[in-house]
Structure formats: structure tokens, C-alpha cells
Enzyme design. Structure first.
Site, PDB file in Angstrom:
ATOM      1  CB  SER A 125      16.827  12.526   3.502  1.00 16.83           C
ATOM      2  OG  SER A 125      17.589  13.452   4.220  1.00 16.83           O
ATOM      3  CE  LYS A 162      15.510  16.210   2.269  1.00 20.18           C
ATOM      4  NZ  LYS A 162      15.720  16.085   3.738  1.00 20.18           N
TER       5      LYS A 162
END
Lengths: 201, 201
Positions: A125, A162
Site C-alpha cells: 500500500s 498510510k
DNA sequence: GCAAAAATCAAACGTTTGTTTGCAATTTTG
DNA sequence: CAAAATTGCAAACAAACGTTTGATTTTTGC
């Protein structure tokens, strides 16, 4: 008298190795037999020279096994940072079961190891931010993040890496991967900020 | 018997501190006076327990000052790898002037530090391989590479990081950056293979 | 080749130190 | 409360060890 010769080097090497192997220093007689000299006086002779050169330090008179390495020989300062295995819901992150070991890091990542930990990245990610699957990321513990920080947050019963944004009272966890979409939340538990990474090819 | 109590903790702490301060272990009597017990037998008593718990290790009988910390207490083994500053033509890479310091690395990168060094990456030529500007790459010395290896090669009076291919008697140094083109050479001096990297955000 | 310096040895001495023993005080436990 | 376990002490012994001395061998510089 500043030069080092074979025998002196032998003694020094042996002391270093012995310390590494045993955790305590050798006795004079152990050095003798290790490097093949028969008199303890000869050993004293070398030890005195090594001390004069500043390679070793000796304790007070008559203290047994009081040889130590001086700082220029000692391994430099470094941090020892806990490497966390899996992050599971419920179990506290730093529980013993989660601890995979300690990882050495240079001091440029912090002054104390207290507020750092490491985590193995799973998933893709963050590939556009240069964080790849199986990278070990270095995290500074904090529960506060600013816009744009790469954070480790608690989400969906696990830790996730993230980029963090706060916008209109919402939290946005943005994956740096064009094929994935943002996670939008009302609130989030932040574990820390990503300060660096180590990758093994 | 698995619990640790105050006095035991005192002894353990003292041993750790003493080792840190002096580089060699304390004697039983030194421990005694440090933690305020008057009999060496009492100290033996605690040392035995600490050994049973696996906190410390004791050398063979009658060896003076042969207390050492066990691995879970000892700082783990790690490598100390030279970090090379600039690579200049003419000057040998490992010349003292080029040495910026030593960098701690976990042992997973190798068994000995002899054949490893590190280099600070300048430029963007490998961003598609996840190697960014200012990354510190970990290199294993070798003068041989196989197709597809990421290597550090000597080119144009300096060190360059590229992916290596050999094709039709030519050497191809391929930058992992779509905006840059391959370097094709007849021969090349390879310094080593890239084994990993460390990045600081 | 010779004298001075360096390196090595054997031996003995005195300390430091680990170990043990036996007993007393204290705490824990049933 | 009594028994058992724990914690503590003093003292003494023997082993390991650092240190020193003085002689002997080896190396070095001229």
C-alpha cells in the site's frame, strides 16, 4: 614505542575475542597459554605496552581479570530497537509475544531507544512512497500526527501504514498506491510516525 | 522460584552497571558492599538464583569475576560496517579519507563485517527499484555479478548504482528510471552487489 | 662481532576472590 | 503457632591470579 607488533596484536586480538566469547576478560595466564608464551611476566610486558598505547585499560592493582577495552576499540554507540512481529487486536503491541527481537540502529535515528520500534511491512500500500513489502520500518512512538506524515495506525484489528491527513473533521489514511483508495475515518489510533526503513534484498 | 524480587533485581542491575562502567565484571565482594549485604554467602545465594533464572551466566568454578550477562540481557551481536563517503577516481575506495564512520547493522546482512560496506546514494537512477536519493545502500564486496544483480560499478570517475546485465560480450548498466538510458560498456569494474538499504525520512 | 636493548622465562609471594560450612534471624506457610 | 523455607551472617579455606625479581635468551644497531 608507538608501533604494534605481531605478539602485541595477538594479545589484543585474544582479549577482544575472549571478551566477545565469554563476556568477561581473560586472566594473564589464560592469555599466556593462548598466545604461547610461558611466563606471566612476558604477558605483563605486553599488557603494559598495550595500555600505554591506549588499546586496553587495566583495573586497579591486583584486581583479577580487570582488563577492559578502551573506547576506540569498543563498538560505537548504537540503538537497540524492538522489532515487533505481528500487531494483533487486543494484545498490547509491546507484549512479549509480539517481540521478535532487537535490531541495531545508528544513533541518527534518535537518542534513546525508548521511543522507537520497528515493524515489518506487509502489503504494497505504500510502494509509491518507496516502502515495499517486507521492508522493516522504523517508527517513533507518538499518538499525534500532522498532515502528510506517514503513520502507523490501528485499523481493522491490525497495524497499517498510510499517509495521514486530517480534513473537515475526518481522518484520511491515504495509501501511496494508485490502485488503492483512501480510508476515511472519524477517529483513529495512531501508533507512531515512520522515521526510516531497512530493506534486505 | 521464577519471580524476581528487589534484592535480586539490585544484584542484576549492579552487575549490568558495573559491566557498563568498567568493562569487566564485579567480584562477589564488590556486589556485597554495593547492595549492602555483609556476607559473601548471601551474594552467592542471589547469584545462584539469577543464574537459574537465566539472567546471568557464571564461569567455571573458582574463576574470579566470571559473571557475564546472558544473551537476552547482552546487547545482541551486530555488524559494524564502514560507511564510505565519496568515491573518487584515483583514491582507493577504502582510503581513510573516504571513511565517514561505521554503521551498525543486524547480522542478517552477513556473518562478518569484512566484506560489507555502505554508500550514500546520490541521484534518482534507481527509483523504480525502490532506491532513492540519499538512501544508504549496503554492499557486499565482489567483482563478479550475475544478470539482474544491482551492482555498484566504477564508471565515469565515480561509483554508480545500476542493474547489471551481460549481453553479447557487452556490459549493460541499466538504470531503473524510465527517463534514463542504459550505459553500454565493453568492460566494467564492479565494486559489489547491493544487499540492502537504510533510509531515513 | 659486540654491546645494548628487547623479549622471555621460571619461580616465588601475597592478594583477591569463589566457595563452603554452620548457625541465627526472619518470613512464609499450613 | 509450629514447621519450613528464606534470608542473612561470620569465618575460614583453598584456588586463581596479579605482581615482582633476577636470570637467560634473542634481537638490534653500530
Amino acid at each position: 614505542m608507538k608501533k604494534i607488533n605481531d605478539k602485541m596484536q595477538c594479545v589484543l586480538d585474544f582479549v577482544e575475542d575472549y571478551l566477545n566469547d565469554n563476556g568477561f576478560p581473560p586472566s594473564v595466564r589464560e592469555i599466556c597459554s593462548a598466545i604461547g608464551i610461558k611466563s606471566t611476566a612476558s604477558c605483563q610486558y605486553y599488557l603494559k605496552k598495550l595500555e600505554q598505547r591506549g588499546d586496553i585499560k587495566r583495573g586497579p592493582e591486583n584486581k583479577k581479570r580487570s582488563i577492559s577495552l578502551t573506547d576506540n576499540k569498543k563498538t560505537e554507540k548504537f540503538l537497540s530497537v524492538p522489532l515487533i512481529g505481528t500487531v494483533t487486536a487486543g494484545v498490547p503491541i509491546f507484549a512479549y509475544e509480539n517481540l521478535e527481537g532487537y535490531y541495531p540502529l545508528p544513533t541518527e535515528f534518535g537518542n534513546s531507544d525508548d521511543d522507537l520500534f520497528m515493524l515489518k511491512v506487509k502489503g504494497e500500500s505504500m510502494i509509491d512512497a518507496g516502502i515495499y513489502n517486507d521492508d522493516k520500518i522504523i517508527i517513533q512512538k507518538t499518538d499525534y500526527a500532522e498532515n502528510g506524515d506517514i503513520v502507523v495506525a490501528f485499523f481493522d484489528d491490525g497495524a497499517t501504514v498510510k499517509r495521514f491527513f486530517r480534513k473537515n473533521d475526518k481522518i484520511i489514511l491515504h495509501p501511496e498506491n494508485s490502485s488503492m483508495s483512501d480510508i476515511i475515518l472519524d477517529d483513529v489510533k495512531i501508533l507512531g510516525k515512520v522515521k526510516g526503513l531497512v530493506r534486505k534484498f
